[in-house]
Write a protein that holds these residues in place. Structure first.
Motif, PDB file in Angstrom:
ATOM      1  N   PRO A 161       0.825  -1.223   0.000  1.00 19.86           N
ATOM      2  CA  PRO A 161       0.000   0.000   0.000  1.00 19.86           C
ATOM      3  C   PRO A 161       0.856   1.268   0.000  1.00 19.86           C
ATOM      4  N   ILE A 162       0.390   2.261  -0.704  1.00 20.34           N
ATOM      5  CA  ILE A 162       0.964   3.619  -0.580  1.00 20.34           C
ATOM      6  C   ILE A 162      -0.215   4.587  -0.473  1.00 20.34           C
ATOM      7  N   LEU A 163       0.048   5.805  -0.038  1.00 20.71           N
ATOM      8  CA  LEU A 163      -1.024   6.791   0.043  1.00 20.71           C
ATOM      9  C   LEU A 163      -1.327   7.312  -1.356  1.00 20.71           C
ATOM     10  N   VAL A 164      -2.590   7.606  -1.608  1.00 21.18           N
ATOM     11  CA  VAL A 164      -2.974   8.104  -2.936  1.00 21.18           C
ATOM     12  C   VAL A 164      -2.135   9.330  -3.306  1.00 21.18           C
ATOM     13  N   GLY A 165      -1.907  10.220  -2.332  1.00 20.93           N
ATOM     14  CA  GLY A 165      -1.122  11.438  -2.584  1.00 20.93           C
ATOM     15  C   GLY A 165       0.288  11.149  -3.075  1.00 20.93           C
ATOM     16  N   GLU A 166       0.819   9.978  -2.731  1.00 15.42           N
ATOM     17  CA  GLU A 166       2.175   9.634  -3.165  1.00 15.42           C
ATOM     18  C   GLU A 166       2.257   9.364  -4.671  1.00 15.42           C
ATOM     19  N   LEU A 167       1.085   9.134  -5.280  1.00 17.09           N
ATOM     20  CA  LEU A 167       1.086   8.902  -6.728  1.00 17.09           C
ATOM     21  C   LEU A 167       1.588  10.123  -7.492  1.00 17.09           C
ATOM     22  N   TYR A 168       1.484  11.305  -6.866  1.00 17.40           N
ATOM     23  CA  TYR A 168       2.005  12.522  -7.519  1.00 17.40           C
ATOM     24  C   TYR A 168       3.508  12.417  -7.751  1.00 17.40           C
ATOM     25  N   LEU A 169       4.152  11.559  -6.969  1.00 16.41           N
ATOM     26  CA  LEU A 169       5.607  11.431  -7.080  1.00 16.41           C
ATOM     27  C   LEU A 169       6.008  10.331  -8.057  1.00 16.41           C
ATOM     28  N   SER A 210      -2.111  10.682 -13.800  1.00 19.03           N
ATOM     29  CA  SER A 210      -2.477  12.080 -14.063  1.00 19.03           C
ATOM     30  C   SER A 210      -3.193  12.665 -12.843  1.00 19.03           C
ATOM     31  N   LYS A 211      -3.275  14.006 -12.849  1.00 18.91           N
ATOM     32  CA  LYS A 211      -3.969  14.708 -11.778  1.00 18.91           C
ATOM     33  C   LYS A 211      -5.429  14.242 -11.703  1.00 18.91           C
ATOM     34  N   ASP A 212      -6.049  14.064 -12.878  1.00 19.57           N
ATOM     35  CA  ASP A 212      -7.461  13.634 -12.923  1.00 19.57           C
ATOM     36  C   ASP A 212      -7.640  12.254 -12.312  1.00 19.57           C
ATOM     37  N   GLN A 213      -6.695  11.351 -12.625  1.00 21.11           N
ATOM     38  CA  GLN A 213      -6.803   9.989 -12.071  1.00 21.11           C
ATOM     39  C   GLN A 213      -6.653  10.011 -10.538  1.00 21.11           C
ATOM     40  N   ILE A 214      -5.702  10.824 -10.068  1.00 21.33           N
ATOM     41  CA  ILE A 214      -5.477  10.897  -8.620  1.00 21.33           C
ATOM     42  C   ILE A 214      -6.690  11.530  -7.934  1.00 21.33           C
ATOM     43  N   ASN A 269      11.589   9.270  -5.167  1.00 21.48           N
ATOM     44  CA  ASN A 269      11.196  10.581  -5.719  1.00 21.48           C
ATOM     45  C   ASN A 269      10.658  11.504  -4.624  1.00 21.48           C
ATOM     46  N   LEU A 270       9.928  10.918  -3.680  1.00 21.45           N
ATOM     47  CA  LEU A 270       9.382  11.698  -2.564  1.00 21.45           C
ATOM     48  C   LEU A 270      10.518  12.286  -1.720  1.00 21.45           C
ATOM     49  N   GLU A 271      11.506  11.463  -1.419  1.00 21.05           N
ATOM     50  CA  GLU A 271      12.644  11.945  -0.624  1.00 21.05           C
ATOM     51  C   GLU A 271      13.410  13.038  -1.362  1.00 21.05           C
ATOM     52  N   ASN A 278       6.006  27.231  -1.396  1.00 21.07           N
ATOM     53  CA  ASN A 278       7.054  26.403  -0.773  1.00 21.07           C
ATOM     54  C   ASN A 278       6.566  25.766   0.529  1.00 21.07           C
ATOM     55  N   GLY A 279       5.948  26.576   1.388  1.00 16.14           N
ATOM     56  CA  GLY A 279       5.488  26.071   2.684  1.00 16.14           C
ATOM     57  C   GLY A 279       4.431  24.986   2.518  1.00 16.14           C
ATOM     58  N   THR A 280       3.485  25.238   1.599  1.00 18.68           N
ATOM     59  CA  THR A 280       2.418  24.271   1.347  1.00 18.68           C
ATOM     60  C   THR A 280       3.000  22.942   0.872  1.00 18.68           C
ATOM     61  N   LYS A 281       3.923  23.054  -0.096  1.00 18.61           N
ATOM     62  CA  LYS A 281       4.525  21.850  -0.681  1.00 18.61           C
ATOM     63  C   LYS A 281       5.348  21.092   0.373  1.00 18.61           C
ATOM     64  N   ASP A 282       6.111  21.834   1.154  1.00 17.52           N
ATOM     65  CA  ASP A 282       6.989  21.218   2.152  1.00 17.52           C
ATOM     66  C   ASP A 282       6.176  20.443   3.191  1.00 17.52           C
ATOM     67  N   MET A 283       5.101  21.067   3.674  1.00 17.09           N
ATOM     68  CA  MET A 283       4.299  20.413   4.704  1.00 17.09           C
ATOM     69  C   MET A 283       3.597  19.180   4.159  1.00 17.09           C
ATOM     70  N   LYS A 284       3.184  19.233   2.910  1.00 15.81           N
ATOM     71  CA  LYS A 284       2.531  18.085   2.280  1.00 15.81           C
ATOM     72  C   LYS A 284       3.545  16.940   2.111  1.00 15.81           C
ATOM     73  N   LEU A 285       4.738  17.263   1.598  1.00 17.96           N
ATOM     74  CA  LEU A 285       5.756  16.222   1.384  1.00 17.96           C
ATOM     75  C   LEU A 285       6.227  15.627   2.707  1.00 17.96           C
ATOM     76  N   LEU A 286       6.392  16.492   3.716  1.00 15.76           N
ATOM     77  CA  LEU A 286       6.816  15.999   5.031  1.00 15.76           C
ATOM     78  C   LEU A 286       5.795  15.009   5.601  1.00 15.76           C
ATOM     79  N   SER A 287       4.518  15.345   5.484  1.00 17.87           N
ATOM     80  CA  SER A 287       3.467  14.476   6.019  1.00 17.87           C
ATOM     81  C   SER A 287       3.422  13.158   5.248  1.00 17.87           C
ATOM     82  N   LEU A 288       3.558  13.216   3.919  1.00 19.83           N
ATOM     83  CA  LEU A 288       3.575  11.977   3.129  1.00 19.83           C
ATOM     84  C   LEU A 288       4.782  11.125   3.501  1.00 19.83           C
ATOM     85  N   ASN A 289       5.924  11.788   3.671  1.00 17.30           N
ATOM     86  CA  ASN A 289       7.162  11.072   4.001  1.00 17.30           C
ATOM     87  C   ASN A 289       7.108  10.446   5.398  1.00 17.30           C
TER      88      ASN A 289
END
Ligand SMILES: [Fe+2]
Length: 340
Positions: A22-30, A57-61, A85-87, A105-116
């Motif tokens: 399993p991976i989180l759906v959000g990780e598919l962006y990576l 794609s964004k639509d699929q996610i 890719n996430l790291e 930057n802040g939005t992206k960082d917090m999202k990536l940190l939470s996914l990681n």
């Protein structure tokens, strides 16, 4: 409606259950080009939803998110690629937080940190993953202190990501804590930074608890014991591995000390509450208070959320006798924070 693309035989289903992870759906962006299809798990079966050889794609996610899928299932080789890719993305955004648009930057960082963070829950003994989380969080705390006016925006944005509470709660409670500490001007930036780190890392002990237990309505006595010990697990996992002093590690070890008080209040237990064996300072109290506040004001699969007002009523009973001034400051702060 999500397009599923066929159903595999029972033998194939069994093989998939052994292979897929399993991976989180959000990780598919990576994900880049997928070696294998992406699957969802529905009614006991795996269904392919994204083809091999394609880039999600964004639509699929978005379609997966819309259909309430929080996790998808992929082959190990794709997991390795996505996690790598996430790291890489997290390291990149962490190093260039102050360059360019702070909101982005802040939005992206917090999202990536939470996914990681989900990766750290799966590999809590990986020093590399722990240090990446630690250093990224440290950089984020400096960035947040420098960008006070955007703190409510980042907070609300992370709520909108709708991550599982095990991933969002550490960050949400820590952002609120940092913002409050900054507003009361009682602590140096370095202390605020360390408290932010302690607050964010306080729950990594839940990595010792099987993932399927988090959303259960009722727990066995053994499971309750596991949950009750997660703060000790966090302490054991972090001691000697992160550059946090004993003081902050102790805050982590005891970050649920107010919860016992809260349980008595919720159960309207008339019996006199036990005095704690250790005297807890304002730092421990605030780390605990923001953790409780975020937990109470957010929904769980097994209970509804409480309003901010109801939560503050309970928090008042927990801290106002010992820290009346801080409680008043908390009320003023929260009114302002949620207004923005
Ligand atoms: Fe906790």
């Amino acid at each position: 409606m999500l397009a599923t693309q066929g159903f595999h035989s029972f033998i194939e289903q069994h093989r998939l259950s052994l292979k897929l992870r399993p991976i989180l759906v959000g990780e598919l962006y990576l994900a880049r080009k997928l070696e294998h299809p992406v699957y969802i798990f529905k009614n006991g079966f795996f269904y392919p939803v994204i083809n091999e050889g394609s880039v999600p794609s964004k639509d699929q996610i978005n379609a997966l998110i819309k259909n309430s899928h929080k996790e998808v299932y992929v082959y190990p080789s794709d997991v390795v690629e996505i996690k790598k890719n996430l790291e890489t993305a997290l390291v990149k955004v962490t190093r260039s937080l102050s360059v360019g648009d702070p909101l982005e930057n802040g939005t992206k960082d917090m999202k990536l940190l939470s996914l990681n963070l989900s990766g750290l829950y799966q590999n809590p003994h990986s020093d590399e993953m722990l240090m990446l989380q630690f250093q990224s969080t440290q950089n984020l705390s400096k960035f947040l202190l420098e960008n006070k006016k955007f703190q409510p925006y980042f907070y609300q944005n992370l709520i909108r990501e709708n991550f599982h509470f095990t991933l969002s709660q550490p960050m949400l409670s820590s952002v609120l804590l940092l913002s409050f500490l900054q507003s009361i001007h009682l602590f140096h930036d370095k202390e605020v930074e360390n408290l932010f780190l302690a607050s964010y890392l306080k729950d990594i002990g839940i990595s010792m608890i099987p993932g399927d237990k988090y959303d259960l309505k009722t727990l066995t006595t053994r499971d309750q014991e596991l949950f009750a010990n997660h703060a000790d697990f966090s302490f054991d996992l972090l001691e000697g591995r992160v550059p946090l002093s004993k003081n902050y590690l102790t805050i982590i070890k005891h970050h649920h000390f107010l919860n016992d008080k809260m349980k008595d209040l919720l159960q309207r237990d008339k019996k006199k509450m036990k005095d704690p064996e250790i005297i807890f300072g304002i730092e421990s109290t605030l780390v605990s208070v923001f953790d409780i506040l975020v937990a109470m004001t957010s929904e769980r699969p097994y209970r509804k959320s409480m309003s901010l007002y109801q939560s503050l009523e309970l928090i008042k009973k927990m801290m106002a006798d010992d820290y009346p001034q801080e409680f008043r400051a908390l009320v003023v702060f929260l009114k302002q924070f949620y207004k923005n």
